[in-house]
Design an enzyme around this catalytic site. Structure first.
Site, PDB file in Angstrom:
ATOM      1  N   ASP A 166      43.380  41.370  46.453  1.00 44.80           N
ATOM      2  CA  ASP A 166      43.049  42.803  45.718  1.00 44.80           C
ATOM      3  C   ASP A 166      41.708  43.262  45.721  1.00 44.80           C
ATOM      4  O   ASP A 166      41.519  44.265  45.062  1.00 44.80           O
ATOM      5  CB  ASP A 166      43.683  42.704  44.533  1.00 44.80           C
ATOM      6  CG  ASP A 166      45.343  42.657  44.740  1.00 44.80           C
ATOM      7  OD1 ASP A 166      45.943  43.382  45.502  1.00 44.80           O
ATOM      8  OD2 ASP A 166      46.129  41.977  43.872  1.00 44.80           O
ATOM      9  N   HIS A 208      43.468  33.007  41.743  1.00 44.01           N
ATOM     10  CA  HIS A 208      45.021  33.020  42.163  1.00 44.01           C
ATOM     11  C   HIS A 208      45.334  31.711  42.079  1.00 44.01           C
ATOM     12  O   HIS A 208      45.056  30.883  41.957  1.00 44.01           O
ATOM     13  CB  HIS A 208      44.695  33.087  43.761  1.00 44.01           C
ATOM     14  CG  HIS A 208      46.025  33.503  44.661  1.00 44.01           C
ATOM     15  ND1 HIS A 208      47.045  32.620  44.967  1.00 44.01           N
ATOM     16  CD2 HIS A 208      46.292  34.681  45.250  1.00 44.01           C
ATOM     17  CE1 HIS A 208      48.010  33.154  45.513  1.00 44.01           C
ATOM     18  NE2 HIS A 208      47.567  34.501  45.655  1.00 44.01           N
TER      19      HIS A 208
HETATM   20  N1  CMC Z   1      38.992  35.940  35.677  1.00 45.92           N
HETATM   21  C1  CMC Z   1      38.367  35.115  34.779  1.00 45.92           C
HETATM   22  N2  CMC Z   1      38.996  33.658  34.467  1.00 45.92           N
HETATM   23  C2  CMC Z   1      40.181  33.635  35.296  1.00 45.92           C
HETATM   24  C3  CMC Z   1      40.645  34.587  36.198  1.00 45.92           C
HETATM   25  C4  CMC Z   1      39.944  35.816  36.355  1.00 45.92           C
HETATM   26  N3  CMC Z   1      40.296  36.711  37.233  1.00 45.92           N
HETATM   27  N4  CMC Z   1      41.572  33.962  36.890  1.00 45.92           N
HETATM   28  C5  CMC Z   1      41.918  32.796  36.360  1.00 45.92           C
HETATM   29  N5  CMC Z   1      41.002  32.382  35.317  1.00 45.92           N
HETATM   30  C6  CMC Z   1      40.766  31.294  34.632  1.00 45.92           C
HETATM   31  C7  CMC Z   1      41.427  31.330  33.286  1.00 45.92           C
HETATM   32  O1  CMC Z   1      41.198  32.233  32.279  1.00 45.92           O
HETATM   33  C8  CMC Z   1      42.190  29.888  33.179  1.00 45.92           C
HETATM   34  O2  CMC Z   1      40.821  29.332  32.316  1.00 45.92           O
HETATM   35  P1  CMC Z   1      41.213  28.061  31.526  1.00 45.92           P
HETATM   36  O3  CMC Z   1      41.755  27.002  32.217  1.00 45.92           O
HETATM   37  O4  CMC Z   1      39.787  27.898  30.904  1.00 45.92           O
HETATM   38  O5  CMC Z   1      41.887  28.688  30.243  1.00 45.92           O
HETATM   39  C9  CMC Z   1      42.099  29.454  34.552  1.00 45.92           C
HETATM   40  O6  CMC Z   1      41.109  30.177  35.275  1.00 45.92           O
HETATM   41  C10 CMC Z   1      43.485  29.625  35.033  1.00 45.92           C
HETATM   42  O7  CMC Z   1      43.980  30.831  34.921  1.00 45.92           O
HETATM   43  P2  CMC Z   1      45.606  31.239  34.942  1.00 45.92           P
HETATM   44  O8  CMC Z   1      45.650  32.648  34.423  1.00 45.92           O
HETATM   45  O9  CMC Z   1      46.285  30.129  34.001  1.00 45.92           O
HETATM   46  O10 CMC Z   1      45.782  31.175  36.372  1.00 45.92           O
HETATM   47  P3  CMC Z   1      47.276  31.569  37.053  1.00 45.92           P
HETATM   48  O11 CMC Z   1      47.491  30.888  38.092  1.00 45.92           O
HETATM   49  O12 CMC Z   1      48.427  31.814  35.809  1.00 45.92           O
HETATM   50  O13 CMC Z   1      47.041  33.197  37.293  1.00 45.92           O
HETATM   51  C11 CMC Z   1      46.427  35.103  38.447  1.00 45.92           C
HETATM   52  C12 CMC Z   1      46.726  33.637  38.479  1.00 45.92           C
HETATM   53  C13 CMC Z   1      46.192  35.557  39.713  1.00 45.92           C
HETATM   54  C14 CMC Z   1      47.458  35.809  37.776  1.00 45.92           C
HETATM   55  C15 CMC Z   1      45.112  35.005  37.442  1.00 45.92           C
HETATM   56  O14 CMC Z   1      43.937  34.434  38.503  1.00 45.92           O
HETATM   57  C16 CMC Z   1      44.608  36.604  37.163  1.00 45.92           C
HETATM   58  O15 CMC Z   1      45.104  37.125  36.258  1.00 45.92           O
HETATM   59  N6  CMC Z   1      43.445  37.200  37.942  1.00 45.92           N
HETATM   60  C17 CMC Z   1      43.247  38.780  37.778  1.00 45.92           C
HETATM   61  C18 CMC Z   1      44.393  39.549  38.298  1.00 45.92           C
HETATM   62  C19 CMC Z   1      44.500  39.676  39.711  1.00 45.92           C
HETATM   63  O16 CMC Z   1      43.409  39.655  40.316  1.00 45.92           O
HETATM   64  N7  CMC Z   1      45.799  39.442  40.197  1.00 45.92           N
HETATM   65  C20 CMC Z   1      46.012  39.726  41.759  1.00 45.92           C
HETATM   66  C21 CMC Z   1      46.717  38.299  42.082  1.00 45.92           C
HETATM   67  S1  CMC Z   1      46.385  38.039  43.987  1.00 45.92           S
HETATM   68  C22 CMC Z   1      47.378  39.287  44.490  1.00 45.92           C
HETATM   69  C23 CMC Z   1      49.012  39.249  44.011  1.00 45.92           C
HETATM   70  O17 CMC Z   1      49.532  38.331  43.655  1.00 45.92           O
HETATM   71  O18 CMC Z   1      49.354  40.418  43.856  1.00 45.92           O
END
Ligand code: CMC
Length: 378
Positions: free
Chosen positions: A315, A261
């Protein structure tokens, strides 16, 4: 004006001031209008919470009764909207159908009087009342059936489950569904709420505001993740495959759906409550082997990614709850939308109070003074 550093995804950049909700991502706290989400989940109802979010204070008994009555009165859809929906392809995603229907409301209720509190209330009531009916109607229509009319003797959540399945739901199922709506009602400036606010800032009508937010919620990085969680659990298939699945995910740098998140660096408090709700449903209606896979996945991700603050988000367990309630997987995100309408409306109303059109800047990375090349010379 100070020149700010460019932050992809606007991470950490305040886009507004708001008194609607608060998240402490380090301690895992979520509050609506200052009230902890756990208290609201277990003591309030979705409609009472919606009133709190939109009008800023808990309603009195009389205010709540009036509000519930108004919502009940406006649940029905105009036959032209039902006819329009009959033309939608049955293979279409229900979020696309919902976005079209939300926008279509603007055709029927086109008066725009954003400085009139009665207009604002009527629009909020209509959207809260009609969106569940639209989701349920599309579900029946795509199976070739006529939609059923809402039942005035059933409360908001029980009526939705009834319209979906044509059967009166078990009271525990209806209560748990109502709690799910409360948990999903609002979450500060997430992507769809930001989208709603940008649209609202142009002073367009509230139906366009909600339609644009529905489109934003649909994506797999936002509301669409709950659907993908179930697909992931299906793909994993058994507890024994969890470790190899995670190895593969991490090797390919792909995301484990339902984890991580932008704000929470601990387990999302809503995920904790949803997990409790899932267990209550399993105790009453029988278990789900996907839950065992989910538990093993949570432990595996904590071991490998816990240091990075990657834990279950809202989720992760919601899909398991909806599955047990008999809700089809591709309706998970529309159900999220039913709930989030109240948060979008709260931000719309707040935005109107001190509106300035959103118009951020950009850092231009293209060329200048480029000569036009006639097409025959390219
Ligand atoms: N699985 C594996 N690694 C992850 C995940 C994950 N679900 N989420 C974040 N990371 C890692 C990512 O690879 C990155 O690592 P590094 O710094 O080594 O490159 C680091 O954590 C930061 O990730 P990010 O994608 O830059 O983080 P963000 O704040 O831009 O994205 C997020 C947040 C929710 C989009 C992301 O965690 C994600 O894609 N999660 C999976 C999809 C998901 O479950 N979405 C629902 C979100 S909550 C409810 C909503 O908003 O609707």
């Amino acid at each position: 004006m100070t020149v700010c550093e460019y932050k992809p995804g606007l991470e950490g950049i305040p886009a507004t001031q708001s008194s609607i909700s608060f998240v402490d991502g380090k301690q895992g706290i979520l509050e609506y209008r200052g009230i902890n989400i756990t208290e609201l989940a277990y003591q309030s109802t979705f409609l009472e919470t919606s009133y709190l979010l939109i009008w800023g204070a808990l309603p009195t008994q009389e205010e709540l009764a009036d509000f519930e009555h108004e919502i009940c009165y406006h649940r029905r859809l105009k036959y032209r909207i039902r006819d329009m929906m009959k033309c939608f392809p049955e293979s279409g995603h229900p979020m696309d159908a919902l976005q079209a229907c939300a926008a279509a409301l603007g055709l029927f209720y086109s008066r725009r009087a954003l400085d009139d509190p009665a207009y604002i209330r009527a629009a909020a009531v209509r959207l809260l009342a009609k969106i569940p009916t639209m989701v349920a109607a599309f579900q029946l229509m795509r199976k070739g059936n006529d939609p059923v009319q809402p039942r005035d003797d059933l409360d908001y959540s029980a009526n939705f489950l009834y319209m979906l399945s044509e059967r009166e739901p078990d009271p525990l199922a209806a209560k748990i569904f109502d709690i799910c709506l409360t948990l999903h009602a609002e979450h500060t400036i997430n992507a769809s709420t930001f989208s709603a606010m940008v649209t609202a800032s142009t002073l367009t009508d509230p139906y366009a505001v909600v339609a644009s937010a529905v489109g934003t919620l649909a994506g797999p990085l936002h509301g669409g993740a709950n659907e993908e969680v179930i697909e992931m659990l299906e793909e994993i298939g058994s507890v024994g495959n969890v470790e190899s699945y995670l190895d593969k995910c991490l090797a390919h740098k792909s995301k484990v759906m339902g984890f991580g998140h932008r704000v929470y660096k601990v387990k999302d408090p809503r995920a904790t409550i949803l997990q409790e709700l899932a267990q209550q449903l399993f105790d009453k209606f029988g278990g789900d082997h996907y839950y065992d896979i989910a538990l093993a996945l949570e432990a595996g991700v904590a071991k490998r990614l816990g240091e990075k603050g990657i834990y279950p988000n809202v989720d992760f367990y919601s899909g398991l709850v909806y599955r047990k309630l008999g809700i089809p997987t591709d309706l998970f995100t529309p159900v999220f939308a039913i709930a989030r309408v109240s948060g979008w409306l709260a931000h719309w109303k707040e935005q109107l109070g001190e509106n300035r059109i959103f118009r951020p800047t950009q850092i231009y990375t293209g060329s200048h003074q480029t000569p036009y090349q006639p097409i025959e010379e390219r």
